[in-house]
Design a protein around this motif. Structure first.
Motif, short mmCIF file in Angstrom:
data_model
loop_
_atom_site.label_atom_id
_atom_site.label_comp_id
_atom_site.label_asym_id
_atom_site.label_seq_id
_atom_site.Cartn_x
_atom_site.Cartn_y
_atom_site.Cartn_z
N HIS A 181 69.36 84.57 6.77
CA HIS A 181 68.59 84.50 5.52
C HIS A 181 67.15 84.05 5.76
CE1 HIS A 181 71.89 85.30 2.65
NE2 HIS A 181 72.64 84.81 3.62
N ASP A 182 66.76 84.08 7.03
CA ASP A 182 65.37 83.78 7.40
C ASP A 182 64.94 82.36 7.06
OD1 ASP A 182 63.23 84.90 8.76
OD2 ASP A 182 62.10 85.26 6.93
N ILE A 183 65.92 81.46 6.92
CA ILE A 183 65.62 80.07 6.58
C ILE A 183 65.02 79.34 7.79
CG2 ILE A 183 66.68 77.85 5.97
CD1 ILE A 183 68.69 79.46 4.27
N ILE A 184 65.50 79.66 8.98
CA ILE A 184 65.02 78.98 10.18
C ILE A 184 63.54 79.26 10.41
CG2 ILE A 184 65.24 78.87 12.69
CD1 ILE A 184 68.22 79.34 12.37
N SER A 185 63.16 80.53 10.32
CA SER A 185 61.76 80.86 10.58
C SER A 185 60.86 80.46 9.42
CB SER A 185 61.62 82.36 10.86
OG SER A 185 62.04 83.12 9.74
N ARG A 186 61.33 80.62 8.20
CA ARG A 186 60.51 80.30 7.03
C ARG A 186 60.14 78.82 7.00
NH1 ARG A 186 59.04 82.03 2.00
NH2 ARG A 186 58.94 80.45 0.36
N TYR A 187 61.11 77.96 7.32
CA TYR A 187 60.86 76.52 7.26
C TYR A 187 60.64 75.90 8.64
CZ TYR A 187 62.28 77.18 2.45
OH TYR A 187 62.37 77.61 1.14
N ARG A 188 60.42 76.77 9.62
CA ARG A 188 60.08 76.33 10.98
C ARG A 188 61.06 75.25 11.48
NH1 ARG A 188 55.63 75.95 8.11
NH2 ARG A 188 55.24 73.74 8.55
N ILE A 189 62.35 75.58 11.35
CA ILE A 189 63.40 74.64 11.76
C ILE A 189 63.61 74.73 13.27
CG2 ILE A 189 65.84 74.02 11.53
CD1 ILE A 189 65.76 75.17 8.70
N ASP A 190 63.53 73.60 13.94
CA ASP A 190 63.78 73.54 15.37
C ASP A 190 65.27 73.77 15.63
OD1 ASP A 190 62.94 72.66 18.19
OD2 ASP A 190 64.59 71.28 17.72
N ILE A 191 65.59 74.66 16.57
CA ILE A 191 66.99 75.02 16.83
C ILE A 191 67.81 73.81 17.29
CG2 ILE A 191 68.53 76.40 18.29
CD1 ILE A 191 67.17 77.98 16.10
N GLU A 192 67.24 72.99 18.16
CA GLU A 192 67.97 71.82 18.64
C GLU A 192 68.23 70.83 17.50
OE1 GLU A 192 69.51 71.21 21.53
OE2 GLU A 192 68.98 73.29 21.94
N THR A 193 67.25 70.70 16.61
CA THR A 193 67.45 69.83 15.44
C THR A 193 68.57 70.37 14.56
OG1 THR A 193 65.11 69.21 15.47
CG2 THR A 193 66.34 68.76 13.45
N LEU A 194 68.59 71.69 14.37
CA LEU A 194 69.64 72.31 13.56
C LEU A 194 71.00 72.12 14.21
CD1 LEU A 194 70.48 73.92 11.11
CD2 LEU A 194 69.85 76.02 12.30
N LYS A 195 71.09 72.25 15.51
CA LYS A 195 72.35 72.02 16.21
C LYS A 195 72.78 70.56 16.08
CE LYS A 195 72.69 73.93 20.34
NZ LYS A 195 72.26 74.36 21.70
N ARG A 298 66.15 63.14 13.93
CA ARG A 298 66.95 63.97 14.82
C ARG A 298 67.75 65.01 14.04
NH1 ARG A 298 70.61 59.67 17.64
NH2 ARG A 298 70.65 59.03 15.43
N HIS A 299 67.97 64.74 12.75
CA HIS A 299 68.80 65.61 11.92
C HIS A 299 68.04 66.25 10.77
CE1 HIS A 299 71.86 62.41 13.33
NE2 HIS A 299 71.92 63.45 14.15
N ASN A 300 66.78 65.91 10.61
CA ASN A 300 66.02 66.38 9.46
C ASN A 300 65.51 67.80 9.67
OD1 ASN A 300 64.64 66.69 7.10
ND2 ASN A 300 63.03 65.20 7.60
N ILE A 301 66.29 68.76 9.28
CA ILE A 301 65.93 70.16 9.48
C ILE A 301 64.86 70.63 8.49
CG2 ILE A 301 68.16 70.75 10.47
CD1 ILE A 301 68.99 71.89 7.78
N TRP A 302 64.55 69.82 7.47
CA TRP A 302 63.58 70.22 6.45
C TRP A 302 62.24 69.50 6.62
CZ3 TRP A 302 65.79 74.30 4.80
CH2 TRP A 302 67.17 74.35 4.62
N SER A 303 61.97 68.96 7.79
CA SER A 303 60.76 68.15 7.99
C SER A 303 59.47 68.95 7.79
CB SER A 303 60.77 67.53 9.39
OG SER A 303 60.82 68.54 10.39
N ASN A 304 59.53 70.27 7.96
CA ASN A 304 58.33 71.10 7.81
C ASN A 304 58.21 71.75 6.43
OD1 ASN A 304 57.30 70.69 10.46
ND2 ASN A 304 58.85 72.12 11.24
N MET A 305 59.13 71.44 5.55
CA MET A 305 59.07 72.01 4.20
C MET A 305 57.94 71.32 3.42
SD MET A 305 62.03 72.21 1.22
CE MET A 305 63.10 73.39 2.06
N ASP A 306 57.22 72.09 2.63
CA ASP A 306 56.18 71.54 1.77
C ASP A 306 56.76 70.46 0.87
OD1 ASP A 306 53.44 71.88 0.28
OD2 ASP A 306 54.99 72.04 -1.28
N LYS A 307 56.00 69.37 0.66
CA LYS A 307 56.52 68.22 -0.08
C LYS A 307 56.90 68.58 -1.51
CE LYS A 307 54.22 64.60 2.60
NZ LYS A 307 53.25 63.46 2.59
#
Length: 532
Positions: A181-195, A298-307
Motif C-alpha cells: 500500500h506504499d506506506i513504507i515509501s510514503r512515510y519513509r519508514i526504515d525497514i529495520e525499524t519496521l522489523k 527503535r519502534h517508532n515507524i511513524w517518526s517521519n510523518m508530518d506532525k
C-alpha cells in the motif's frame, strides 16, 4: 403528509410521536410504512381521499418518528444499540446480547475531533486502480526478494491465506502489506525499524500466551483487512492517511490482550477496569499501550510523518481500535444498513462519514474466521473456544456467585457457533456485501452506455464476494452436525480443547452436497423466471 417536509433534526425539543423506539426496528418499520404509502397512493387513484385521511395521518406520524431516529443515527456514531438473539440455548443468547450490543456507559464525548467532514462512502472507484496495480505488479519484486520472505504479496491477496502456517506472522504481514500500500515509501519508514516494531508487536501479543488473541490473530486481521480493501471498490474512497490508519489499527487492535473479555475484567475489578472506568477496557488498553511502544525510537515507524498528519492519524487509529469493542457491533450494522436502505431506494440522504466505513471494515475483519475456508475456520474455533473455557475455569474460582459464561463441561459448541454465525457474522458481512456491490454497480453504470448497463447489472448482482460460499458452508456444516451428529464425538480432549477434525469432515462433505443442490435449484428457478 406535508408534515414530513418539516421534520427538524436539529431541534432537541420537537420530538414527534413514535420517536421512542429501539434502532433495531427502524428499517423494518420504515419499509412497512413505505408499503402503506404505496397502497394509499394506489387506492387514492380509484376511491378518492375521504376514506384514507385517518390512515394517512397515522402513517405520517410513524414516518416522523422513524425519520427523527434516522437523523440521530446519521449524526451520532456513538449511538447505543441493542440486538435481540433467538437461540435454543439461553446462556448463548445472553452472552451474544451482552457482548455484541451496547450497554449504558459514559456519555459520548462530543468534543472529540471527528476525522474529516461527511463524505460519500464508496464513491466512484473501480477494482483496477493505481494502488491495486502496485499490489499486483510492483510489490512482487521488492521486499520479498530483498528480505527472503517465505511468501510474496500475491499469497496475502488471497482470502484463503492461512496465517497460522507461517512463523513471525506480524513481521511478515506488516512488511508485505505496508509495502503493497506504499506506506513504507510514503512515510519513509526504515525497514529495520519496521522489523523491530513487528517483533515488539509480537512480544506484546504473546505476553499472556492467549490461545486465540495472539500474534496470529493480529496478523490475520491485518491480512483480512487488506483483502477487504483490494477485493472491493474501496481503494479510491479513502485518503492515504485513512488507509495507513486502518491497516495499522488492524495490526495493533488486540496488542497485549490477556485472553479475557471486558466483562470478566469489570466483574473481577481488574486494574485495567479501574484505570479505564469499565469503559471499553481492553480496547483502551490496546490503543494506549501501542502508542507507548511508539515512544521508543527503535519502534517508532511513524517518526517521519508530518506532525499535523500524525495528530489526525493517531486520533483515527484510537477511534478504530475503540470501535473493535464488540458492544459496538449492533450500532455498526444499523448505520451501514441504513445507508444501504437509502442507496437501494435511491433516496437522497446524508451519508455516513468515512470513519464509519473504516470501523465496519475492521470489525468485519476481526470476526471473519467463519468466512474463511473450513480448515482455517475450524482451527480458529478450537483456539477461541479454549480461550473461552479458560475464562470459565477462572470464573469458577473467582466468581463463585455467578455461573461461568462458558463451562468446558456443558457449553454446546455447535449451538454457539451456529448462533454466532447467524446473529453476528452474517449480518455484518451481509450488509457489507450489499453496500460494496451496490456502489460498485453505481460506478459501472455511470461509466457504461445505456446499452451496456443491463449487462453490467446482471454480472454485478450475480458476482459472489470471496467470503460468501465459505460462510454458507461453515454454517451448513454445523447445522448438519446438530441435526444428525453426536456432539460428544466432536471432542477428543476437553482440556485443552481438541476437536475431532476427521469426524467433522464427514459433515463438511454433507454440507457441500446440500449447497450444490441448493445452487442447482436456484439456477433452475432463475432460468424458469427469466424464460417466463
Amino acid at each position: 403528509m406535508n408534515n414530513l417536509n418539516h421534520v427538524d433534526f436539529s431541534s432537541s425539543n420537537a420530538k414527534p410521536e413514535n420517536s421512542s423506539m429501539t434502532t433495531v426496528n427502524i428499517l423494518g418499520r420504515l419499509r412497512i410504512a413505505t408499503e402503506q404509502i404505496r397502497y394509499i397512493q394506489s387506492s387514492l387513484a380509484h376511491n378518492g381521499l375521504s376514506d384514507q385521511v385517518d390512515m394517512l395521518d397515522k402513517v405520517g406520524k410513524e414516518l416522523d418518528g422513524i425519520l427523527f431516529n434516522l437523523g440521530d443515527i446519521f449524526s451520532d456514531d456513538t449511538r447505543q444499540s441493542e440486538i435481540n438473539i433467538t437461540s435454543h440455548d439461553g446462556q448463548i443468547s445472553t452472552w451474544l446480547e451482552q457482548t455484541f450490543s451496547s450497554k449504558p456507559q459514559r456519555p459520548p464525548n462530543r468534543a472529540a475531533a471527528r476525522f474529516e467532514s461527511i463524505k460519500a462512502v464508496i464513491q466512484a472507484s473501480s477494482f483496477v486502480n493505481a494502488l491495486q496495480k502496485q499490489v499486483r505488479q510492483n510489490a512482487k519484486e521488492r521486499l520479498t526478494t530483498v528480505l527472503d520472505l517465505p511468501v510474496d504479496i500475491c499469497k496475502l491477496n488471497l482470502w484463503s491465506f492461512n496465517m497460522m502456517e507461517y512463523d513471525e506472522p506480524m513481521v511478515l504481514s506488516t512488511l508485505l502489506i505496508f509495502d503493497a500500500h506504499d506506506i513504507i515509501s510514503r512515510y519513509r519508514i526504515d525497514i529495520e525499524t519496521l522489523k523491530n516494531f513487528g517483533r515488539a508487536l509480537t512480544d506484546g501479543y504473546q505476553k499472556y500466551r492467549a490461545p486465540y488473541h495472539n500474534d496470529f490473530h493480529g496478523a490475520d486481521v491485518l491480512q483480512t483487512t487488506h483483502c477487504l480493501l483490494i477485493k472491493s471498490s474501496l481503494m479510491n474512497v479513502f485518503t492515504q492517511t485513512e488507509i495507513a490508519a486502518l491497516l495499522f489499527a488492524a495490526a495493533v487492535h488486540d496488542y497485549e490482550h490477556p485472553g479475557l473479555n471486558n466483562g470478566y475484567l469489570v466483574k473481577t475489578k481488574n486494574d485495567l477496569a479501574i484505570i479505564y472506568n469499565d469503559f471499553s477496557v481492553l480496547e483502551n488498553h490496546h490503543a494506549s499501550s501501542i502508542f507507548k511502544l511508539l515512544r521508543d525510537k527503535r519502534h517508532n515507524i511513524w517518526s517521519n510523518m508530518d506532525k499535523n498528519e500524525y495528530r489526525t492519524f493517531r486520533s483515527l487509529v484510537i477511534s478504530l481500535v475503540l470501535a473493535t469493542d464488540m458492544a459496538n457491533h449492533a450500532s455498526l450494522v444499523e448505520r451501514m444498513s441504513t445507508y444501504f436502505f437509502f442507496k437501494e431506494t435511491n433516496s437522497a440522504t446524508a451519508l455516513p462519514d468515512s470513519k464509519t466505513l473504516l470501523q465496519t471494515l475492521l470489525h468485519a475483519a476481526d470476526i471473519s474466521n467463519a468466512t474463511k475456508p473450513w480448515p482455517i475456520y475450524v482451527q480458529a474455533v478450537e483456539k477461541i473456544m479454549e480461550e473461552f473455557f479458560i475464562q470459565g475455569d477462572l470464573e469458577k474460582i473467582y466468581c463463585e456467585d455467578d455461573k461461568p459464561t462458558f463451562d468446558r463441561d456443558s457449553t454446546d459448541i455447535v449451538q454457539l457457533q451456529m448462533s454466532f454465525i447467524t446473529h453476528i457474522v452474517n449480518p455484518i458481512f451481509d450488509v457489507l456485501s450489499k453496500v460494496l456491490q451496490i456502489d460498485c454497480l453505481d460506478h459501472k453504470q455511470k461509466e457504461s452506455s445505456s446499452s451496456a448497463t443491463t449487462t453490467t447489472t446482471t454480472t454485478t448482482t450475480t458476482t459472489k464476494l470471496p467470503w460468501q460460499y465459505d460462510l454458507q458452508l461453515n454454517l451448513e456444516t454445523w447445522k448438519q452436525v446438530a441435526k444428525s451428529g453426536d456432539v460428544q464425538k466432536l471432542i477428543i480432549d476437553k482440556k485443552p480443547l481438541k476437536l475431532d477434525l476427521i469426524y467433522l469432515q464427514e459433515y463438511v462433505e454433507k454440507a457441500e452436497k446440500i449447497l450444490k443442490k441448493r445452487s442447482q435449484h436456484d439456477l433452475l428457478l432463475a432460468c424458469t423466471l427469466t424464460s417466463s
